[in-house]
Design a protein around this motif. Structure first.
Motif, mmCIF file in Angstrom:
data_model
loop_
_atom_site.group_PDB
_atom_site.id
_atom_site.type_symbol
_atom_site.label_atom_id
_atom_site.label_comp_id
_atom_site.label_asym_id
_atom_site.label_seq_id
_atom_site.Cartn_x
_atom_site.Cartn_y
_atom_site.Cartn_z
ATOM 1 N N ALA A 337 -13.887 -78.834 144.417
ATOM 2 C CA ALA A 337 -14.777 -78.044 143.564
ATOM 3 C C ALA A 337 -16.121 -77.795 144.255
ATOM 4 O O ALA A 337 -16.638 -76.662 144.253
ATOM 5 C CB ALA A 337 -14.976 -78.757 142.238
ATOM 6 N N LEU A 338 -16.695 -78.843 144.852
ATOM 7 C CA LEU A 338 -17.982 -78.680 145.536
ATOM 8 C C LEU A 338 -17.852 -77.784 146.765
ATOM 9 O O LEU A 338 -18.754 -76.976 147.060
ATOM 10 C CB LEU A 338 -18.521 -80.054 145.936
ATOM 11 N N GLN A 339 -16.738 -77.918 147.474
ATOM 12 C CA GLN A 339 -16.531 -77.070 148.654
ATOM 13 C C GLN A 339 -16.359 -75.609 148.251
ATOM 14 O O GLN A 339 -16.900 -74.699 148.908
ATOM 15 C CB GLN A 339 -15.298 -77.554 149.426
ATOM 16 N N GLY A 364 -14.624 -75.947 136.247
ATOM 17 C CA GLY A 364 -14.460 -77.069 135.351
ATOM 18 C C GLY A 364 -13.438 -78.034 135.898
ATOM 19 O O GLY A 364 -12.358 -77.615 136.332
ATOM 20 N N VAL A 365 -13.759 -79.338 135.899
ATOM 21 C CA VAL A 365 -12.882 -80.358 136.473
ATOM 22 C C VAL A 365 -12.680 -81.463 135.450
ATOM 23 O O VAL A 365 -13.643 -81.943 134.837
ATOM 24 C CB VAL A 365 -13.470 -80.943 137.773
ATOM 25 N N SER A 366 -11.440 -81.888 135.282
ATOM 26 C CA SER A 366 -11.123 -83.021 134.423
ATOM 27 C C SER A 366 -9.841 -83.657 134.929
ATOM 28 O O SER A 366 -9.191 -83.138 135.855
ATOM 29 C CB SER A 366 -10.964 -82.588 132.958
ATOM 30 N N GLY A 367 -9.462 -84.788 134.346
ATOM 31 C CA GLY A 367 -8.255 -85.461 134.799
ATOM 32 C C GLY A 367 -7.775 -86.480 133.795
ATOM 33 O O GLY A 367 -8.462 -86.807 132.822
ATOM 34 N N GLY A 368 -6.564 -86.971 134.058
ATOM 35 C CA GLY A 368 -5.962 -87.955 133.180
ATOM 36 C C GLY A 368 -4.455 -87.828 133.191
ATOM 37 O O GLY A 368 -3.858 -87.220 134.097
ATOM 38 N N THR A 369 -3.821 -88.355 132.174
ATOM 39 C CA THR A 369 -2.367 -88.319 132.088
ATOM 40 C C THR A 369 -1.914 -86.965 131.547
ATOM 41 O O THR A 369 -2.336 -86.537 130.474
ATOM 42 C CB THR A 369 -1.853 -89.435 131.177
ATOM 43 N N CYS A 397 -14.735 -75.242 132.108
ATOM 44 C CA CYS A 397 -14.995 -74.064 132.959
ATOM 45 C C CYS A 397 -15.685 -72.971 132.138
ATOM 46 O O CYS A 397 -16.595 -72.296 132.629
ATOM 47 C CB CYS A 397 -13.690 -73.564 133.551
ATOM 48 N N ASP A 398 -15.285 -72.820 130.854
ATOM 49 C CA ASP A 398 -15.923 -71.819 129.997
ATOM 50 C C ASP A 398 -17.380 -72.170 129.714
ATOM 51 O O ASP A 398 -18.229 -71.271 129.544
ATOM 52 C CB ASP A 398 -15.162 -71.707 128.677
ATOM 53 N N LEU A 399 -17.690 -73.482 129.665
ATOM 54 C CA LEU A 399 -19.052 -73.912 129.367
ATOM 55 C C LEU A 399 -19.988 -73.833 130.573
ATOM 56 O O LEU A 399 -21.204 -73.860 130.411
ATOM 57 C CB LEU A 399 -19.044 -75.351 128.841
ATOM 58 N N ALA A 400 -19.416 -73.787 131.780
ATOM 59 C CA ALA A 400 -20.240 -73.795 132.983
ATOM 60 C C ALA A 400 -20.967 -72.469 133.152
ATOM 61 O O ALA A 400 -20.485 -71.403 132.757
ATOM 62 C CB ALA A 400 -19.372 -74.087 134.196
ATOM 63 N N VAL A 406 -18.737 -78.343 136.454
ATOM 64 C CA VAL A 406 -18.897 -79.124 135.233
ATOM 65 C C VAL A 406 -17.699 -80.048 135.080
ATOM 66 O O VAL A 406 -16.548 -79.642 135.325
ATOM 67 C CB VAL A 406 -19.039 -78.204 134.005
ATOM 68 N N THR A 407 -17.972 -81.297 134.665
ATOM 69 C CA THR A 407 -16.916 -82.266 134.386
ATOM 70 C C THR A 407 -17.267 -83.039 133.127
ATOM 71 O O THR A 407 -18.333 -82.816 132.521
ATOM 72 C CB THR A 407 -16.711 -83.215 135.585
ATOM 73 N N ASP A 408 -16.393 -83.941 132.739
ATOM 74 C CA ASP A 408 -16.632 -84.721 131.527
ATOM 75 C C ASP A 408 -17.021 -86.150 131.910
ATOM 76 O O ASP A 408 -16.816 -86.587 133.053
ATOM 77 C CB ASP A 408 -15.383 -84.716 130.640
ATOM 78 N N GLY A 409 -17.572 -86.872 130.935
ATOM 79 C CA GLY A 409 -18.076 -88.209 131.190
ATOM 80 C C GLY A 409 -16.997 -89.189 131.607
ATOM 81 O O GLY A 409 -17.220 -90.041 132.471
ATOM 82 N N ASN A 410 -15.814 -89.097 131.045
ATOM 83 C CA ASN A 410 -14.738 -90.020 131.392
ATOM 84 C C ASN A 410 -14.282 -89.814 132.836
ATOM 85 O O ASN A 410 -14.096 -90.781 133.579
ATOM 86 C CB ASN A 410 -13.569 -89.822 130.426
#
Length: 480
Positions: A337-339, A364-369, A397-400, A406-410
């Motif tokens: 994302a940064l690149q 927008g970046v997030s992750g999990g199961t 991504c819509d909020l950025a 943009v990512t989430d706290g978790n």
């Protein structure tokens, strides 16, 4: 010199013909020699016997004049070099030609025989007997030079015949070897071409018999392999190489609509202002610019072990951690994302200087199961991931804003355990589709250089520059 099949066949056939010719020639020459030798001996014995029979009365009456006439008449015959008649006491009663050899005369008085002398002369003798009483011996000398010359002529003829036979068979073997070796060489060349991946190779020569069937089978096989390669290349342009490699080796029965829970990271990158940009422009120009940005997204994604999941209009969905496992998928997703943010900023700066149209991005970046696998209908399936992390990455991504990651706290908390990331909290928001409020963080940069380094070129997936943008009206809400 490299020996081909034709050369080896010609050499083998020539050696076999030479061996057979030598055996046959030796047999024939030996037979001819035996016949000539037997004929020569029979002639000598016959002449000496005739001389002895004609000299019986003359020897016992000691009629030397008649004996001399008889001997001289015999010496005039061809191949007769000498003739003599001697009495029991060893006295020469009559002779013509060469002198008798110095041998024991008693043997000549008792039986018929022969002795060899010099100058290629062979002496044949027969006893002169009357009523059991030996009165002397008749000697006839024959020249065997003519026989030797005949034997040499036979040898020369045999050698010439053998050479001509070997030469003719060799030429025939070479011709036969070429006719048999060419299809073999063509097949060898074809198998090497197939082995090197050149599936477009075809055997062009016209062959007959079994080679014709073999050539047709080979060309059919190479055509099938070429078609398979085109399908694989085409397939890999619609899905990522890891996905293609995973499912192309499986049977059709395994291609079921199923999913597997995996821990992965999802990145959405959106082109800001695309609708306004495309308004009033030719579709070709719009597609060219769109592919330019998509290419940058895909190249950066592959550089950090990610896969392009899909293109949705002016947005790209990138997945890290599946189908190939990646324990550092969070780091790779954030670094990607940064690149992308930095590379697009640099590219837009260059394009602005060249007065070329530019588009901004937001990420927008997030992750999990998530559930990863083939989803869709029985007519069309697609490898993708679904779950709350995918929906959240789309919402983030819509909020950025333009140029923001943009990512989430978790996600940030899990990533920050190993890699320090500089962020600032934007706000805690209630996002559509989520019951609890989400901490939204804007990513600035890494606080310290991350320890793991991406291995460039690890993914062999081709660039997605030529992939057509998916214009499906379903938007990211379809992930909900």
């Amino acid at each position: 010199m490299k020996w081909h099949f034709g050369h080896k066949l010609a050499l083998i056939m020539s050696m076999l013909v030479l061996l057979a010719s030598c055996i046959l020639g030796y047999t024939l020459v030996f037979r001819q020699f035996s016949m000539m030798q037997t004929q020569f001996v029979d002639t000598g014995n016959s002449l000496s016997s005739q001389l002895a029979a004609a000299s019986v009365e003359l020897v016992f009456t000691e009629d030397q004049l008649s004996l001399a006439s008889l001997v001289f008449s015999l010496s005039d015959q061809p191949s007769v070099v000498a003739a003599s008649v001697v009495n029991r006491d060893g006295e020469v009663l009559a002779e013509a030609g060469a002198t008798l050899p110095n041998v024991n005369p008693d043997r000549a008085y008792r039986s018929q025989g022969q002795i060899e002398a010099g100058n290629n002369t062979v002496w044949f003798y027969s006893p002169v007997v009357f009523r059991g009483v030996s009165g002397g011996a008749a000697w006839v000398g024959l020249d065997r030079s003519e026989m030797i010359a005949g034997q040499r002529s036979i040898i020369r003829s045999g050698v010439v015949v053998v050479c001509l036979l070997v030469l003719s068979i060799t030429l025939f073997a070479i011709r036969l070897g070429q006719s048999l070796g060419k299809p073999v060489r063509d097949l060898i060349e074809g198998t090497r071409a197939i082995e090197s991946g050149h599936y477009g190779f075809r055997i062009r020569g016209q062959h007959r018999g079994e080679f014709s069937d073999l050539t047709q089978s080979f060309n059919h096989m190479s055509a099938e392999l070429e078609q398979k390669q085109r399908v694989e290349v085409l397939f890999s342009r619609f899905v990522s190489n890891p996905v293609a490699a995973r499912y192309m080796v499986q049977d059709n029965v395994e291609l079921a609509r199923e999913g597997k829970r995996v821990d992965a990271s999802i990145l959405f990158v959106d082109l800001v202002g695309y609708t306004a940009f495309s308004e009033g422009r030719h579709p070709e120009e719009t597609a060219e610019v769109l592919n330019l940005y998509f290419t940058e997204f895909a190249d950066t994604c592959h550089e950090f072990h990610g896969n392009v999941d899909k293109y949705i209009g002016d947005c790209a969905m990138l997945v890290f951690g599946c189908p190939q496992s990646d324990p550092e998928h969070r780091y790779h997703a954030m670094e990607c994302a940064l690149q992308i943010r930095d590379r697009i900023a640099a590219m837009n700066h260059t394009r602005a200087q060249n007065q070329e149209p530019c588009l901004n991005i937001r990420i927008g970046v997030s992750g999990g199961t998530v559930l990863a696998g083939l989803l869709g209908s029985h007519e069309r399936m697609q490898y993708t991931v679904i779950g709350e992390p995918a929906n959240l990455a789309s919402r983030l991504c819509d909020l950025a804003d333009c140029g923001q990651v943009v990512t989430d706290g978790n996600f940030h908390a899990l990533l920050n355990q190993r890699h320090s990331l500089l962020t600032h909290r934007t706000q805690s928001q209630q996002i559509k589709g989520f019951q609890s409020a989400i901490d939204v963080l804007t990513v600035d940069a890494w606080i310290t250089p991350p320890t793991p380094e991406p291995s460039k070129g690890a993914s062999t997936e081709k660039s997605a520059a030529s992939e057509e943008a998916d214009t499906d009206p379903a938007i990211r809400e379809s992930q909900s």
